[in-house]
Design an enzyme around this catalytic site. Structure first.
Site, PDB file in Angstrom:
ATOM      1  N   ALA A   1      85.281 103.460  71.268  1.00  0.00           N
ATOM      2  CA  ALA A   1      86.182 103.656  72.406  1.00  0.00           C
ATOM      3  C   ALA A   1      87.462 104.363  71.991  1.00  0.00           C
ATOM      4  O   ALA A   1      88.512 104.173  72.602  1.00  0.00           O
ATOM      5  CB  ALA A   1      86.502 102.310  73.062  1.00  0.00           C
TER       6      ALA A   1
ATOM      7  N   LYS B   1      96.988 114.041  70.279  1.00  0.00           N
ATOM      8  CA  LYS B   1      96.437 114.478  71.566  1.00  0.00           C
ATOM      9  C   LYS B   1      97.143 113.843  72.757  1.00  0.00           C
ATOM     10  O   LYS B   1      97.259 114.456  73.822  1.00  0.00           O
ATOM     11  CB  LYS B   1      94.934 114.175  71.634  1.00  0.00           C
TER      12      LYS B   1
ATOM     13  N   ASP C   1      87.547 119.118  74.865  1.00  0.00           N
ATOM     14  CA  ASP C   1      86.651 118.151  74.218  1.00  0.00           C
ATOM     15  C   ASP C   1      85.557 117.725  75.190  1.00  0.00           C
ATOM     16  O   ASP C   1      84.374 117.700  74.857  1.00  0.00           O
ATOM     17  CB  ASP C   1      87.433 116.916  73.751  1.00  0.00           C
TER      18      ASP C   1
END
Length: 306
Positions: free
Chosen positions: A150, A89, A125
């Protein structure tokens, strides 16, 4: 600061004029992904000739350095777009000719449109989670949020909660440097909010002096079939808190079961999975999917164990 709208910009979308629409998912170890079923089932319902293929680096044998050549190949094969998942990503961001505002701010792309030789990066997302949260828990208070984890999902989810108006976002991750880095990045994007890394789940959820948070969102791998258990002691929860989990396999994690037993309102990860796919589907095809139908299909597949 100007914030993006609930869904990423559609200025670069066009309805495909091809005899078929070709999409896919780029990632590692994605053999069990439900993306092909979600996209192709909805396309059939709309009468669209869409084909969606998995491009698994573990199977095909490519890495981040091979992505430029891969996208050239996809363009030559007539792909209209691809989704992107772990671990690419962030790696695809420099390859894009254009980025949506959310993708640029998050530094992550999960949807790529191939248009006239150009690569247009988007991120659904955050908008997928945002839409799912509003549909299920949107009437509940959300000013103070604790986020456990995280990683990549947390970046989009934390962004969504801050966009929804969270004034305080406490982030805990066992990797303290990662939590601190995410807190600093999100805090810079939303300077009016208090965003910080908490040293423990207890301090993220209950705080030191205060009455605690409105809700907890779980973004770590804990709860997946390969990582059973809960990421924190559920006794930290109180019945007036909501609990959201981004995991969707299984749909009801041990954490969500414990939260329900306490009396918390809960949200599983199925809605985020479907909504991010629905937003990407609209960009690939130029047509709006029936979200309720996609959610029902996803739930039915989950019951069948797919």
């Amino acid at each position: 600061m100007t914030k993006p709208a609930a869904a990423p910009s559609r200025t670069s979308i066009r309805t495909s004029t091809r005899s078929s629409i070709l999409g896919g998912l780029i990632g590692s170890g994605i053999g069990g992904s439900r993306s092909p079923a979600m996209h192709e089932t909805e396309a059939r319902a709309l009468g669209l000739p869409l084909v969606y293929r998995l491009l698994d680096s573990d199977v095909i044998g490519f890495g981040a350095d091979d992505l430029p050549a891969l996208f050239k190949t996809l363009a030559s094969l007539g792909f209209d777009g691809t989704n992107v998942t772990h671990p690419f990503k962030q790696a695809v961001v420099p390859l894009m000719d254009e980025l949506s505002e959310a993708a640029a701010r998050l530094g992550a792309v999960n949807t790529v449109l191939l248009r006239d030789g150009r690569l247009i990066g988007d991120n659904t997302d955050w908008s997928g989670y945002r839409a799912s949260f509003l549909a299920s828990l949107g009437v509940l208070p959300r000013g103070k949020v604790a986020m456990i984890g995280a990683g990549g999902a947390a970046s989009a989810v934390g962004y969504a909660h801050l966009d929804l108006g969270a004034r305080r976002l406490a982030i805990f991750d066992p990797a303290t440097e990662r939590a601190q880095a995410l807190a600093e990045r999100l805090g810079a994007l939303f300077p009016d909010a208090e965003v910080f890394a908490a040293p423990s789940p207890a301090e993220a959820i209950s705080g030191v002096d205060g009455p605690g948070v409105d809700g907890v969102v779980q973004c770590s791998p804990m709860g997946m079939e390969k990582h059973p258990g809960t990421p924190f002691d559920p006794r930290l929860l109180t019945r007036d808190m909501w609990v959201s989990d981004v995991i969707y396999f299984p749909l009801e994690t041990e954490l969500l079961k414990a939260a329900k037993a306490i009396g918390c309102a809960t949200l599983n990860g199925g809605g985020m999975a479907v909504m991010q796919a629905a937003h990407a589907f609209a960009r690939f095809t130029g047509q709006e999917p029936d979200v309720e139908r996609m959610l029902a299909d996803f739930a039915a597949d989950s019951e069948r164990g797919r």
